[in-house]
Scaffold this motif. Structure first.
Motif, PDB file in Angstrom:
ATOM      1  N   MET A 156       0.814  -1.196   0.000  1.00 61.24           N
ATOM      2  CA  MET A 156       0.000   0.000   0.000  1.00 61.24           C
ATOM      3  C   MET A 156       0.851   1.251   0.000  1.00 61.24           C
ATOM      4  O   MET A 156       0.322   2.356  -0.004  1.00 61.24           O
ATOM      5  N   ALA A 157       2.147   1.100   0.014  1.00 63.25           N
ATOM      6  CA  ALA A 157       3.001   2.287   0.146  1.00 63.25           C
ATOM      7  C   ALA A 157       3.132   3.001  -1.196  1.00 63.25           C
ATOM      8  O   ALA A 157       3.150   2.362  -2.243  1.00 63.25           O
ATOM      9  N   ASP A 158       3.248   4.321  -1.132  1.00 62.05           N
ATOM     10  CA  ASP A 158       3.590   5.099  -2.320  1.00 62.05           C
ATOM     11  C   ASP A 158       5.031   4.815  -2.664  1.00 62.05           C
ATOM     12  O   ASP A 158       5.770   4.287  -1.854  1.00 62.05           O
ATOM     13  N   THR A 159       5.465   5.211  -3.853  1.00 60.04           N
ATOM     14  CA  THR A 159       6.892   5.050  -4.177  1.00 60.04           C
ATOM     15  C   THR A 159       7.689   5.822  -3.132  1.00 60.04           C
ATOM     16  O   THR A 159       7.396   6.967  -2.828  1.00 60.04           O
ATOM     17  N   ALA A 203      10.405   8.072  -1.621  1.00 58.44           N
ATOM     18  CA  ALA A 203      11.163   9.181  -2.185  1.00 58.44           C
ATOM     19  C   ALA A 203      12.649   8.894  -2.095  1.00 58.44           C
ATOM     20  O   ALA A 203      13.118   8.215  -1.177  1.00 58.44           O
ATOM     21  N   ASP A 204      13.399   9.400  -3.035  1.00 56.26           N
ATOM     22  CA  ASP A 204      14.835   9.227  -3.053  1.00 56.26           C
ATOM     23  C   ASP A 204      15.444  10.287  -2.147  1.00 56.26           C
ATOM     24  O   ASP A 204      15.459  11.467  -2.483  1.00 56.26           O
ATOM     25  N   THR A 205      15.958   9.858  -0.997  1.00 57.11           N
ATOM     26  CA  THR A 205      16.493  10.828  -0.048  1.00 57.11           C
ATOM     27  C   THR A 205      18.004  10.746   0.053  1.00 57.11           C
ATOM     28  O   THR A 205      18.590  11.207   1.019  1.00 57.11           O
TER      29      THR A 205
END
Lengths: 332, 162
Positions: free
Chosen positions: B1-4, B6-8
């Motif tokens: 269920m997670a969104d993509t 983010a690239d941190t």
């Protein structure tokens, strides 16, 4: 509604279609409290029914017509009398006549345009609401129901990074970089501050997020600044060649999308303020605007699969696993 | 269920030169106010303080300097900076006029504890002012800190770096 009426009166109740399954979101009211309202999007049909319940069941209610309105309006706090309506739709539910018993009326506004996002600010408010009115000779009976509208955007095609060299000649030169110029509300600001020249004794560096609400036009423009966040990114004295990373998660802060010149009445913009403080409490800062936008929620899986996963998380039992397997089988 | 997610990951940056990392920082500026000495006799007595400066900032002509100044010189400097620079100049320690009145139980303005209090206040004042990027552009500050004596008939000007 009159407290001293001796005749018949009624209570009005507005019920949206799909009220049980429709999503509700929290929205701040003018006095700072947070309430939950139904969430609607641009283009969505607004439909439901109105229940008119007679107060004294025996008596008749005479009326001059029953109507339903869908209104989107902007209210400037310094000019309360003038509500500027940018969406105004009416549906007549009943011609003038009389009600002998409590009755329900259906209404539907198809594909209503809701061009702007609901906003409650320091000096201006934009709201959408349904208003059912039973017109009478002396006093009308009406009921309003506020709804909240969110404007969604898709990933921007161009989203260049912000990179700039700033400083005070011969004293302090830095190069700051933020990975994007447009961030969605649950995004992360990834960046860095690179020190090129440090002839000052810096003690501390932080990033502030500032919200600026602008109301009025021409000579009467008024800006209201509000510091949403202060986030320390460095404690101590940097030297030349040092690079300080920035990682700021936006989901933790209460923010709205950037709103530019809404109906020519107001704007809400966001700025990143990089602040350096030296040993003698002197402050050096650089402000940079960023664009915030709202991303739509992605519904990846079907309802039954989601329910199965949720029960598994809480129970971890074999029955839950069976439910999950069943749902997966159904999907295929 | 997670969104993509983010690239941190951190942005790329050049590794720091070791000399920059471990060498002396370019912001070294030390100012001490010490050694109060009372000179003169009777009514014409006054106290001078030694001002020692050590720095590696290129804007200062001398990397080390040692001068003697009295309270009225500090007042002059503060006045010049208030007038010429856009700096909000910090206050000086008090003028203590009441201490200059006669019939006091102690030594008035030549009292040891008073001189020490004043010395500390002057040191704090100078450190605040000398580190200010805008004040460092004023000729009066450099004359005060590094010239043999203060020429009050000078022409106020800004320092220009080559």
């Amino acid at each position: 509604m009159s407290f001293f009426s001796f005749g018949q009166s009624a209570e009005i109740d507005i019920v949206l279609k799909d009220a049980e399954t429709r999503k509700r979101v929290e929205h701040k009211t003018e006095d700072g409290k947070k309430d939950k309202y139904f969430l609607l999007y641009d283009g969505e049909t607004v439909s439901g029914n109105v229940n008119v319940t007679l107060k004294n069941p025996g008596k008749r209610l005479e009326h001059q017509g029953i109507k339903m309105e869908f209104i989107g309006q902007i209210e400037l706090y310094y000019d309360r009398g003038n509500h500027h309506e940018f969406v105004s739709l009416v549906k007549d539910l009943a011609r003038p006549g009389e009600l002998t018993q409590s009755q329900a009326f259906d209404f539907e506004f198809t594909h209503v345009e809701k061009p702007y996002e609901s906003y409650t600010g320091q000096n201006v408010k934009l709201r959408y609401f349904l208003r059912a009115t039973v017109s009478r000779r002396l006093n009308d009976i009406s009921k309003e129901m506020d709804i909240v509208v969110h404007t969604l955007s898709t990933y921007p095609e161009l989203n260049s990074s912000i990179k700039m060299e700033v400083g005070i000649e011969d004293c302090l030169h830095i190069e700051f970089e933020y990975n994007k110029s447009k961030y969605h509300l649950k995004d992360v600001i990834v960046g860095k501050i690179y020190f090129l020249l440090v002839r000052l004794k810096i003690r501390h560096m932080e990033i502030d997020i500032i919200k600026r609400e602008t109301t009025g036009t021409g000579p009467n423009v008024y800006h209201e600044n509000d510091t949403i966040a202060k986030y320390e990114i460095m404690d101590g004295a940097p030297v030349r060649g040092e690079s300080i990373p920035i990682r700021l998660f936006l989901a933790g802060y209460e923010m709205t999308p950037t709103m530019r010149d809404i109906n020519k009445k107001y704007s809400v913009r966001y700025y990143l303020n990089l602040v350096l403080i030296d040993e003698e409490e002197r402050r050096y800062f650089k402000q940079q605007e960023i664009t915030l936008w709202r991303k739509g929620d992605i519904v990846k899986k079907s309802m039954s699969h989601q329910a199965a996963i949720a029960s598994q998380r809480f129970k971890g039992s074999s029955s839950a696993e069976k439910a999950l397997a069943q749902a997966q089988a159904k999907e295929q | 269920m997670a969104d993509t997610i983010a690239d941190t990951r951190r942005l790329f940056s050049k590794p720091q030169n070791l000399n920059d990392a471990y060498g002396p920082p370019s912001n070294f500026l030390e100012i001490d106010v010490s050694n109060p000495e009372t000179v003169g006799v009777g009514r014409t007595r006054f106290t001078t303080y030694e001002i020692r400066l050590k720095t590696n900032l290129p804007i200062f002509k001398l990397k080390e300097s040692r001068v003697r100044r009295r309270y009225s010189d500090f007042e002059w400097l503060r006045g010049e900076l208030e007038r010429d620079s856009k700096v909000v100049v910090p206050p000086l320690p008090g003028k203590a006029l009441f201490r200059q009145l006669p019939f006091r139980g102690d030594d008035g303005i030549f009292d040891d504890s008073f001189i020490e209090e004043r010395r500390a206040g002057l040191e704090q004042f100078l450190n605040k002012v000398a580190g200010h990027p805008l004040a460092q552009n004023e000729r009066c500050l450099h004359m005060f800190l590094q010239d043999e004596s203060v020429d009050k008939t000078y022409t106020p000007s800004k320092i220009r770096q080559a």
